[in-house]
Design an enzyme around this catalytic site. Structure first.
Site, PDB file in Angstrom:
ATOM      1  N   GLU A 328       0.786  -1.424  -0.060  1.00 56.55           N
ATOM      2  CA  GLU A 328      -0.121   0.133  -0.089  1.00 56.55           C
ATOM      3  C   GLU A 328       0.715   0.871  -0.060  1.00 56.55           C
ATOM      4  O   GLU A 328       1.780   1.679   0.856  1.00 56.55           O
ATOM      5  CB  GLU A 328      -1.039  -0.255   1.308  1.00 56.55           C
ATOM      6  CG  GLU A 328      -1.345  -0.644   1.534  1.00 56.55           C
ATOM      7  CD  GLU A 328      -2.850  -1.246   2.527  1.00 56.55           C
ATOM      8  OE1 GLU A 328      -3.446  -1.363   2.752  1.00 56.55           O
ATOM      9  OE2 GLU A 328      -2.014  -0.188   3.945  1.00 56.55           O
ATOM     10  N   CYS A 329       0.950   1.757  -0.906  1.00 54.61           N
ATOM     11  CA  CYS A 329       1.671   3.842  -0.999  1.00 54.61           C
ATOM     12  C   CYS A 329       2.868   3.292  -1.023  1.00 54.61           C
ATOM     13  O   CYS A 329       3.122   3.343  -1.609  1.00 54.61           O
ATOM     14  CB  CYS A 329       0.557   4.658   0.129  1.00 54.61           C
ATOM     15  SG  CYS A 329       0.238   6.065   0.033  1.00 54.61           S
ATOM     16  N   GLY A 330       3.562   3.580   0.022  1.00 55.62           N
ATOM     17  CA  GLY A 330       4.448   3.408   0.222  1.00 55.62           C
ATOM     18  C   GLY A 330       5.171   1.854  -0.231  1.00 55.62           C
ATOM     19  O   GLY A 330       6.062   1.897  -0.793  1.00 55.62           O
ATOM     20  N   THR A 419      -0.687  -1.148  -4.804  1.00 56.68           N
ATOM     21  CA  THR A 419      -1.869   1.015  -5.061  1.00 56.68           C
ATOM     22  C   THR A 419      -1.538   1.751  -3.920  1.00 56.68           C
ATOM     23  O   THR A 419      -1.120   1.053  -3.187  1.00 56.68           O
ATOM     24  CB  THR A 419      -3.575  -0.095  -4.828  1.00 56.68           C
ATOM     25  OG1 THR A 419      -4.289   0.949  -5.405  1.00 56.68           O
ATOM     26  CG2 THR A 419      -3.504  -0.731  -3.036  1.00 56.68           C
TER      27      THR A 419
END
Length: 456
Positions: A328-330, A419
């Site tokens: 997720e993200c990072g 994502t």
């Protein structure tokens, strides 16, 4: 059957905008009451990771994020009821301005009938502060404004000018002096993580507690009537042991720390064993069946991540073994081929997903979205100041809360799901279980009753 109820004093700390001192005052008040031996349960409105870290350290209690859209009314109601059964006081820190967002802080306060204290940075104004808080109080008739906390007040005379201008229905709860020792350090995504400045935070908490006590806020709290909190009339979805026997490795360190406690709790309730590890300092993965690479600040530790070749090799071998990974993200940035930091230096990352990540200054992306996963829809949010280029065709996009344009891309390579979206696992436990499961049925489209319930 009678619905269980619990009564507990509660106060909602709101503001006309961000940057007014909500977290400073909420943390200082929590520490003041904790120092007196009180049990204070603090909640944070909206999908925030950084403020809850600060508030948990100040209060000595876990801090849950409450969002009516992402988590659902029944979830929020259960958390309030549970807190009221054990706490001497409930504090809720709002998000942005009290009417901003859909749902807003005011929506949450109105639904649970929690009185709101408006905190306002009054530097550069006097009687105008009274006019502003009067306007906020009259904007909606379903909220109760308990009073004004004047932050960054310059002098006794400054306080007097504000207090004299306030209507009798809106008392001045406290005037907090202007003092840099009370403010909390920030960086590009918000406050600095609590674990990075723990000792410094302790000094700021104690200073804020003393300032709030001297300002008379305890007397104002003593006048608060208890709020009646009821348990949900409809039962929350029963969590099934869908991950019994599964061990999930969770990255958690200074680079990967954007983790909802509610997500960890849910995984354990579903029977999973959690093993935490650090991509920054560990040389190998724990024994596990699935990996979760959450968001955080990999851009601040990109060189260290790049230099830890042993960990990169271990995660790559895990990926090649076709085992489930959620990034997720990072975590997404970590899975790309390279990550360019704010100094415009490119660092080698895992290379599990084609593409390059790069930071992009103050411009960013945020918003509530539903991740349309093959396993089922899961609500969450996006908040980042980076971009990913050269990535493969996504399998899906997030569905924005109130806009028809496609949201964040969702990528899948083998068992890797990556994502920019941060998922709130309790929104759809069944889908999350399929995401982390070793079962080959992970790719079958599903729609669980858990999601249906949460969406209501």
């Amino acid at each position: 059957m009678t619905t269980p109820t619990a009564r507990c004093p509660a106060l909602f700390i709101a503001a006309p905008a961000s940057g007014q001192g909500k977290t400073t005052v909420t943390a200082g008040l929590a520490r003041l009451l904790r120092n007196q031996g009180k049990v204070v349960r603090v909640f944070k409105t909206g999908p925030d990771y950084l403020d809850p870290q600060i508030l948990a350290q100040a209060s000595g209690q876990p801090v849950d994020q409450l969002d009516l859209w992402m988590a659902g009314e029944a979830y929020c109601r259960q958390r309030f009821y549970d807190a009221a059964c054990e706490a001497d006081l409930i504090l809720v820190e709002g998000a942005m301005g009290l009417f901003d967002g859909e749902p807003s802080s005011a929506d949450l306060a109105a639904l649970f009938d929690i009185p709101m204290a408006i905190i306002m940075d009054v530097k550069g104004m006097a009687q105008t502060a009274a006019a502003l808080v009067s306007g906020l109080a009259s904007f909606r008739d379903d909220i109760h404004i308990a009073g004004l906390i004047a932050n960054a007040c310059g002098s006794a005379r400054h306080r007097e000018l504000i207090e004299d201008a306030l209507p009798v229905t809106i008392p001045l709860l406290a005037a907090v002096p202007r003092d840099p020792a009370l403010s909390l350090p920030e960086r590009h995504l918000g406050l600095v993580q609590a674990a990075e400045i723990r000792e410094d935070l302790e000094a700021r908490f104690e200073a804020a507690a003393k300032a709030l006590e001297a300002a008379g806020l305890l007397e104002a709290l003593a006048a608060l009537p208890p709020v009646t909190f009821t348990a949900p009339q409809e039962q929350l979805v029963v969590v099934k042991p869908l991950l019994k026997g599964h061990t999930i490795g969770v990255a958690r360190d200074a680079a990967f720390s954007f983790i909802y406690q509610a997500n960890l709790d849910l995984l354990e309730q579903m029977g999973a064993t959690l093993r935490f590890f650090s991509p920054l300092t560990d040389s190998h993965l724990p024994e596990c069946d699935a990996l979760w690479l959450p968001g955080g600040y990999p851009e601040l530790h990109a060189q260290t991540l790049a230099d830890n070749g042993a960990m990169r090799s271990a995660i790559e071998a895990f990926y090649r073994a076709d085992k489930p990974i959620l990034a997720e993200c990072g975590g997404l940035l970590y899975c790309l081929e390279t990550l360019t930091d704010y100094d415009d230096i490119a660092h080698t990352m895992l290379g599990l997903l084609p593409g390059q990540g790069a930071m992009r200054g103050r411009r960013g992306c945020q918003g509530m979205q539903t991740a349309e996963l093959p396993e089922g829809p899961v609500r969450g949010h996006a908040h980042h100041r980076s971009m990913a280029e050269g990535t493969p065709e996504p399998i899906a996009h997030g569905r924005r809360q109130r806009h028809p344009a496609p949201g964040e891309a969702i990528y899948r390579q083998k068992r890797l799901t990556a994502t920019y979206l941060h998922l709130f696992f309790p929104n759809n436990p069944d889908a999350v279980a399929r995401l982390f499961s070793v079962s080959p049925a992970y790719c079958e489209p599903q729609h669980s009753e858990a999601f249906t319930h949460a969406a209501q």
